[in-house]
Enzyme design. Structure first.
Site, PDB file in Angstrom:
ATOM      1  CD  GLU A  31     -13.854  28.582 -31.602  1.00  0.00           C
ATOM      2  OE1 GLU A  31     -13.211  29.066 -32.548  1.00  0.00           O
ATOM      3  OE2 GLU A  31     -14.053  27.364 -31.482  1.00  0.00           O
ATOM      4  CG  ASP A  58     -15.205  23.384 -32.245  1.00  0.00           C
ATOM      5  OD1 ASP A  58     -14.206  22.636 -32.258  1.00  0.00           O
ATOM      6  OD2 ASP A  58     -15.126  24.627 -32.249  1.00  0.00           O
ATOM      7  CE  LYS A  74     -14.726  26.705 -37.850  1.00  0.00           C
ATOM      8  NZ  LYS A  74     -13.294  26.590 -38.156  1.00  0.00           N
ATOM      9  NE  ARG A 123      -6.266  29.701 -30.478  1.00  0.00           N
ATOM     10  CZ  ARG A 123      -5.452  29.535 -31.518  1.00  0.00           C
ATOM     11  NH1 ARG A 123      -4.338  30.218 -31.582  1.00  0.00           N
ATOM     12  NH2 ARG A 123      -5.733  28.662 -32.466  1.00  0.00           N
TER      13      ARG A 123
HETATM   14  N1  BES Z   1     -12.898  24.311 -34.176  1.00  0.00           N
HETATM   15  C1  BES Z   1     -11.857  24.779 -35.000  1.00  0.00           C
HETATM   16  C2  BES Z   1     -10.777  23.742 -35.282  1.00  0.00           C
HETATM   17  C3  BES Z   1     -11.196  22.535 -36.073  1.00  0.00           C
HETATM   18  C4  BES Z   1     -10.962  22.482 -37.433  1.00  0.00           C
HETATM   19  C5  BES Z   1     -11.749  21.437 -35.458  1.00  0.00           C
HETATM   20  C6  BES Z   1     -11.319  21.362 -38.151  1.00  0.00           C
HETATM   21  C7  BES Z   1     -12.095  20.320 -36.176  1.00  0.00           C
HETATM   22  C8  BES Z   1     -11.874  20.275 -37.519  1.00  0.00           C
HETATM   23  C9  BES Z   1     -11.160  25.986 -34.354  1.00  0.00           C
HETATM   24  O1  BES Z   1     -11.938  26.767 -33.530  1.00  0.00           O
HETATM   25  C10 BES Z   1     -10.710  26.844 -35.473  1.00  0.00           C
HETATM   26  O2  BES Z   1     -11.526  27.321 -36.173  1.00  0.00           O
HETATM   27  N2  BES Z   1      -9.413  26.965 -35.614  1.00  0.00           N
HETATM   28  C11 BES Z   1      -8.853  27.736 -36.651  1.00  0.00           C
HETATM   29  C12 BES Z   1      -7.947  28.718 -35.977  1.00  0.00           C
HETATM   30  C13 BES Z   1      -7.344  29.742 -36.868  1.00  0.00           C
HETATM   31  C14 BES Z   1      -8.359  30.691 -37.375  1.00  0.00           C
HETATM   32  C15 BES Z   1      -6.321  30.491 -36.065  1.00  0.00           C
HETATM   33  C16 BES Z   1      -8.094  26.791 -37.550  1.00  0.00           C
HETATM   34  O3  BES Z   1      -7.342  25.983 -37.055  1.00  0.00           O
HETATM   35  O4  BES Z   1      -8.292  26.871 -38.760  1.00  0.00           O
HETATM   36 ZN    ZN Z   2     -13.004  28.288 -34.579  1.00  0.00          ZN
HETATM   37 ZN    ZN Z   3     -13.549  25.772 -32.627  1.00  0.00          ZN
END
Ligand code: BES
Ligand code: ZN
Ligand code: ZN
Length: 480
Positions: free
Chosen positions: A332, A271, A260, A334
């Protein structure tokens, strides 16, 4: 904060009168004269004549006295007396004002139609502030007396108080940064909650998870120096088939090798909010002992980078035997949930499952920070959850899972892929993925990515940071 209820007026250092916008209860207005020091009464009369206070929502009038007894008085506008959200906010504003004024003992005076439950929830939610360690002082309130003509029994008072405290408990867990809330710490907190009556706990450590071939949670946790664990709580208040509550407990989500970037990584200690939601509900179960049977499963893990971490392109085998291509290490949650859902379905055969997860950024894009995204395989089950949410003033909205998404989540080299390039419906795609692990159990998935943690904005009910979203809804839903 100690809580009391009284049908009579109880004088305190701080007294707040909650007044609705339309019918200023004449009795209450008249009562100022007998209850308050005369200099306060005079000032209130003048200020009201001036139109400084009309009972509208967000209105607060402060009046001080040098006489003995009641030192600080607030007139608080509750706005529309039937609107529970406005009532909660007015109580939160009052508590915050008293905190600023360093008042430690206070009475809230309500009219007969004011919803005392909402006032109480608002007061406890509004009192919340997050401080780490002993270096920063928390201004705490010693005593709040709710003075209402309605008879509030100790049992009723405890019910509402326990729900509000569960919310604040969840907030504390989520607000703790990664260094203070690792999978190990989450286990410790769970063991603490499990000291409650009728609650037992089993923790599957890395060795047991490997034996059970849980390649999802183990794959995600592969790069971390603190090993993952699956925490299973059971509250046995009845002999019914259990309801399963499953929570994503990613204690830090760096994104893994799909790292990220700055601005997206800082708050990723939040998270594990899904797991904290489940623990919050168990906190409430322990306090109120309802006649129900609940299994809670928390997937506690860190998504980190190291020479051991899982890599883009890897193929892992999930707990149910399905293989999954890692198309993005940041998808991750899911993988963790897949193993938790499979475990609870096969081992405990629950009547229903609800999972909570800060699962997708796409949910934030679709619904923003105030609305939780819901997905389901059972429309009437979802309806019952959304009706309860509405009563609790928590906003939810269903997102669809369509056959096309079920197709698109399949991989060319494995059974599934965790992320599919070119499909933008990220939340629904995650839903389509999770659906593979619940067998035919009625299931509602709550994507709380936007609602669980507010990085930049806070309000009177919830300061910046963790909100405790969906805890109230779940407690109320389980009550039925
Ligand atoms: N933990 C994140 C989702 C998230 C984003 C939670 C912002 C709270 C605030 C999750 O694990 C994630 O990174 N999701 C990605 C998935 C993508 C790479 C398929 C996302 O939604 O950007
Ligand atoms: Zn993630
Ligand atoms: Zn996450």
């Amino acid at each position: 904060m100690n809580l009391r209820a009284s049908t009579k007026f109880v004088a305190a250092e701080g007294v707040a009168f909650f007044l609705p916008e339309t019918s200023f209860s004449p009795a209450l207005k008249k009562s100022f004269g007998t209850l308050l020091p005369s200099e306060m009464v005079q000032e209130i009369a003048i200020r009201m004549k001036e139109g400084d206070f009309t009972g509208k929502k967000n209105e607060i009038l402060q009046v001080f006295s040098t006489a003995k007894g009641i030192k600080k008085c607030l007139l608080v506008g509750v706005g529309d007396i039937k609107n529970t959200d406005e009532s909660r906010r007015s109580a939160a504003l009052a508590i915050r004002s008293f905190k600023k004024l360093k008042v430690k003992k206070m009475s809230f005076v309500l009219s007969d139609k004011t919803k005392w439950e909402s006032i109480l929830l608002g007061a406890i939610a509004g009192e919340y502030e997050f401080k780490i360690g002993d270096t920063k002082e928390r201004v705490s309130i010693d005593l709040l007396t709710i003075c209402s003509p309605q008879k509030i029994t100790p049992a009723l008072l405890k019910q509402e108080e326990s729900i509000a405290q569960a919310v604040n408990f969840t907030r504390d867990l989520v607000n703790l940064p990664g260094g203070h809330m690792s999978p190990e710490d989450l286990e410790k907190s769970s063991r603490n909650v499990a000291k409650g009556k009728n609650i037992s706990i089993k923790v599957l450590d890395a060795k047991q998870l490997l034996k059970l071939k849980m390649g999802g949670i183990m794959g995600v946790g592969q790069g971390a120096s603190i090993p993952p664990r699956m925490i299973v709580l059971e509250y046995k208040g009845s002999k019914d088939a259990p309801i399963a509550l499953v929570g994503k407990g990613v204690c830090f989500d760096s994104g893994g090798y799909n790292l990220k970037p700055t601005k997206y990584i800082e708050a990723m200690y939040s998270d594990m909010a899904g797991a904290a939601t489940v623990l919050g509900v168990f906190h409430w179960l322990a306090a109120t002992q309802p006649k129900t049977h609940i299994i809670g499963v928390l997937g506690a893990v860190e998504n980190m980078i190291s020479g051991d971490a899982f890599k883009p392109g890897d193929i892992i085998t999930l707990g149910n035997g399905q293989t999954c291509e890692i198309t993005n290490t940041d998808a991750e949650g899911r993988l963790v949930l897949a193993d938790c859902l499979h475990h609870v379905v096969t081992k405990y055969k629950p009547a229903k499952i609800i999972d909570f997860a800060t699962l997708t950024g796409a949910c934030v894009a679709a619904l923003g920070y105030e609305i939780t995204g819901l997905m389901t395989n059972d429309a009437s089950f979802l309806k019952s959850v959304s009706c309860t949410a509405e009563k609790c003033d928590e906003r939810v909205w269903e997102l669809p899972i369509i056959p096309l998404f079920r197709e698109k989540i399949k991989s060319e080299v494995a059974d599934l892929q965790c992320w599919t390039a070119g499909v933008s419906a990220g939340s629904s795609m995650a839903g389509a993925f999770l659906e593979n692990f619940i067998q035919k159990t009625p299931w509602v998935h709550c994507d709380i990515a936007g609602t669980a943690y507010h990085e930049t904005k806070g309000d009177e009910l919830s300061p910046r940071g963790a909100t405790g979203a969906m805890v109230r809804t779940m407690c109320e839903w389980l009550k039925k």
